[in-house]
Scaffold this active site. Structure first.
Site, PDB file in Angstrom:
ATOM      1  N   ASP A  11      17.606  19.875  30.051  1.00 54.32           N
ATOM      2  CA  ASP A  11      18.815  19.631  30.839  1.00 54.32           C
ATOM      3  C   ASP A  11      19.625  20.926  30.840  1.00 54.32           C
ATOM      4  OD1 ASP A  11      20.860  18.558  32.280  1.00 54.32           O
ATOM      5  OD2 ASP A  11      21.272  16.904  30.908  1.00 54.32           O
ATOM      6  N   ASP A 105      18.407  20.211  37.897  1.00 54.33           N
ATOM      7  CA  ASP A 105      18.647  20.820  36.586  1.00 54.33           C
ATOM      8  C   ASP A 105      18.092  20.018  35.428  1.00 54.33           C
ATOM      9  OD1 ASP A 105      20.398  18.711  36.952  1.00 54.33           O
ATOM     10  OD2 ASP A 105      22.022  19.639  35.828  1.00 54.33           O
ATOM     11  N   GLU A 106      17.174  19.103  35.685  1.00 60.01           N
ATOM     12  CA  GLU A 106      16.732  18.197  34.625  1.00 60.01           C
ATOM     13  C   GLU A 106      15.278  17.797  34.876  1.00 60.01           C
ATOM     14  OE1 GLU A 106      18.266  13.953  32.670  1.00 60.01           O
ATOM     15  OE2 GLU A 106      19.164  14.722  34.516  1.00 60.01           O
TER      16      GLU A 106
END
Length: 498
Positions: A11, A105-106
């Protein structure tokens, strides 16, 4: 359940805001808020410096401004965020072919399917998984200048719990066998599938923690939540999560929507906004290499009531004229006289090929006679010009330059908009590879000032080493070609960890 922590969850920390800080030297170490900037805007991401003041994602921007008035409030630059995300996802795929992106983003990674392999003796260990996670964090920092938090565990649920505990810029490993003791005191919302409604049902039954969910027993949870949900939740509360890492998560639709500062009532303006949204939707559709068969229009009224209308075409398409015409037909059937708060256009029924609806396309392109106006007519594909005629008055509109937008001046080079209003625009001239830059103010219609493409954190000024802000020369920086095995923790030239 796995006997080693070989499920990795990455993350990126405050991703949107961190990208802005990495590309705008004057904002490093300062509070930054990215999101909608109008009266009805919502925070997408806040930097950790802004979170100290209580600002968080999904908060109304107006409330964030009251809590942290001195923060930099910037419009999002999703194209740049995608470029940075592609670099990060590429590093994850260097670890394993089984990468499950959840957002820009993960992502989850299955290390057991990767090329790194177990350690000595052919067995995975906590130390081996930790070493891979630490190397990944170093490579992300070296390639992008950004920080990411890593969680490692024997399942997806626990790997995500671990990455949350690792924030910011850390790594946490949950050794198999310790899951229940770790989860027991946590609130029930930490479990996948527990949203506001399920949480409220459990609270009414006196169940507030994961440990209390496990103690309640499967039969009680089935009674409260139904068989499928209750059984799954009972397993999760005991730390059992057998969900595999899935490499391809097929998108079911592509859509865009806008919330307006004031409710729209003028039909011409509404048609113009729908046409603009249709163009943006097709741009995203094409960027994903997809086409779609069903066009959907979403309308939220002044009282927050929301309705959708859809039309299914004869075949999948990525033609902006076809999508725009279908959206125009759909909005024609919606009563908007009371005021429209939000409009959205989407395409579903996605496919990897196009089979154009020739009848709809012909209708969209058919001549209507000289001077005739077509409700909802779409403009040709491509980016909108920086200055367009107002759809209601027909007068030339002032060029819109929201804070954070990238610009270039013929004399001063690249920079970004700090603010605009009253016919003026303030620009700070700096880039990822420069020191904090000078600020200058221009008329908003200055012919020497033009919009430009954003630079990524690993890029320099993009001007070949010309004289940059403050009279200093800067050489263009480039992202390292192959960081997957470098193991170095040094940031790329011209970058900084936000």
């Amino acid at each position: 359940m796995r006997r080693a922590p070989t499920v990795l969850h990455l993350d990126m920390d405050a991703f949107f805001a961190a990208v802005e800080q990495a590309t705008k030297p004057s904002l490093r170490g300062k509070p930054v808020v990215v999101g909608g900037l109008g009266p009805r805007g919502v925070v997408a991401t806040a930097s950790y410096e802004a979170r100290v003041f209580g600002v968080h994602s999904a908060m109304p921007t107006a409330q964030a401004r009251r809590l942290c008035p001195n923060a930099a409030y910037l419009a999002p630059r999703f194209g740049l965020y995608r470029r940075v995300s592609e670099v990060v996802m590429g590093l994850l795929r260097d670890l394993s072919p089984l990468v499950e992106p959840l957002s820009l983003d993960e992502a989850f990674v299955d290390l057991e399917a990767g090329r790194a392999g177990p350690g000595a003796g052919g067995e995975w260990s906590e130390q081996r998984a930790r070493a891979i996670g630490e190397r990944l964090r170093r490579e992300i920092r070296a390639a992008t200048g950004l920080c990411g938090s890593v969680g490692l565990a024997g399942s997806k649920m626990l790997a995500k719990v671990a990455s949350e505990r690792a924030k910011p810029d850390g790594l946490v490993v949950i050794p198999p066998g310790t899951e229940r003791a770790l989860l027991a005191p946590m609130p029930v919302r930490v479990l996948p599938g527990v949203g506001p409604a399920t949480g409220q049902t459990l609270r009414r039954a006196g169940i507030a923690t994961v440990g209390e969910v496990a103690e309640a027993g499967e039969a009680e949870l089935v009674r409260l939540l139904g068989r499928a949900h209750g059984t799954a939740l009972h397993l999760m509360a005991r730390g059992v999560d057998e969900r595999p890492v899935v490499a391809e998560r097929d998108a079911k639709s592509v859509s865009v929507e806008d919330t307006f500062d004031t409710d729209l009532t003028d039909r011409t303006r509404i048609h113009a906004e729908v046409a603009r949204l249709a163009d943006r939707c097709v741009e995203r559709l094409r960027a994903a290499g997809r086409s779609g068969r069903t066009v959907v229009v979403k309308v939220r009224s002044y009282d927050f009531s929301t309705l959708t209308r859809s039309e299914t075409l004869r075949g999948p398409t990525d033609d902006p004229a076809v999508v725009g015409e279908a959206a125009a037909r759909l909005i024609e059937g919606v009563d908007t006289t009371a005021g429209v708060r939000l409009l959205g256009v989407g395409v579903s029924g996605l496919a990897d090929f196009t089979q154009e609806d020739l009848f709809a396309q012909a209708a969209a392109l058919a001549p209507t006679g000289e001077g005739a106006a077509v409700p909802g007519a779409v403009r040709p594909p491509g980016p909108a010009p920086s200055s367009e005629a107002d759809p209601v008055t027909g007068e030339a509109a002032v060029r819109r330059l929201p804070p954070g937008r990238d610009v270039r001046h013929a004399r001063y080079g690249p920079g970004w908009v700090q603010g605009s209003g009253l016919g003026r625009v303030t620009v700070r001239f700096e880039g990822p590879g420069t020191p904090p830059g000078r600020v200058r103010t221009f008329p908003v219609d200055d012919p020497e000032l033009e919009l430009s493409e954003p630079l990524a954190p690993w890029e320099g000024t993009g001007d070949g080493g010309r004289e940059g802000p403050g009279g200093q020369r800067s050489e263009p920086a480039t992202r390292p070609k192959d960081m997957s095995s470098s193991g170095t923790g040094a940031p790329a030239p011209g970058t900084s960890s936000p």
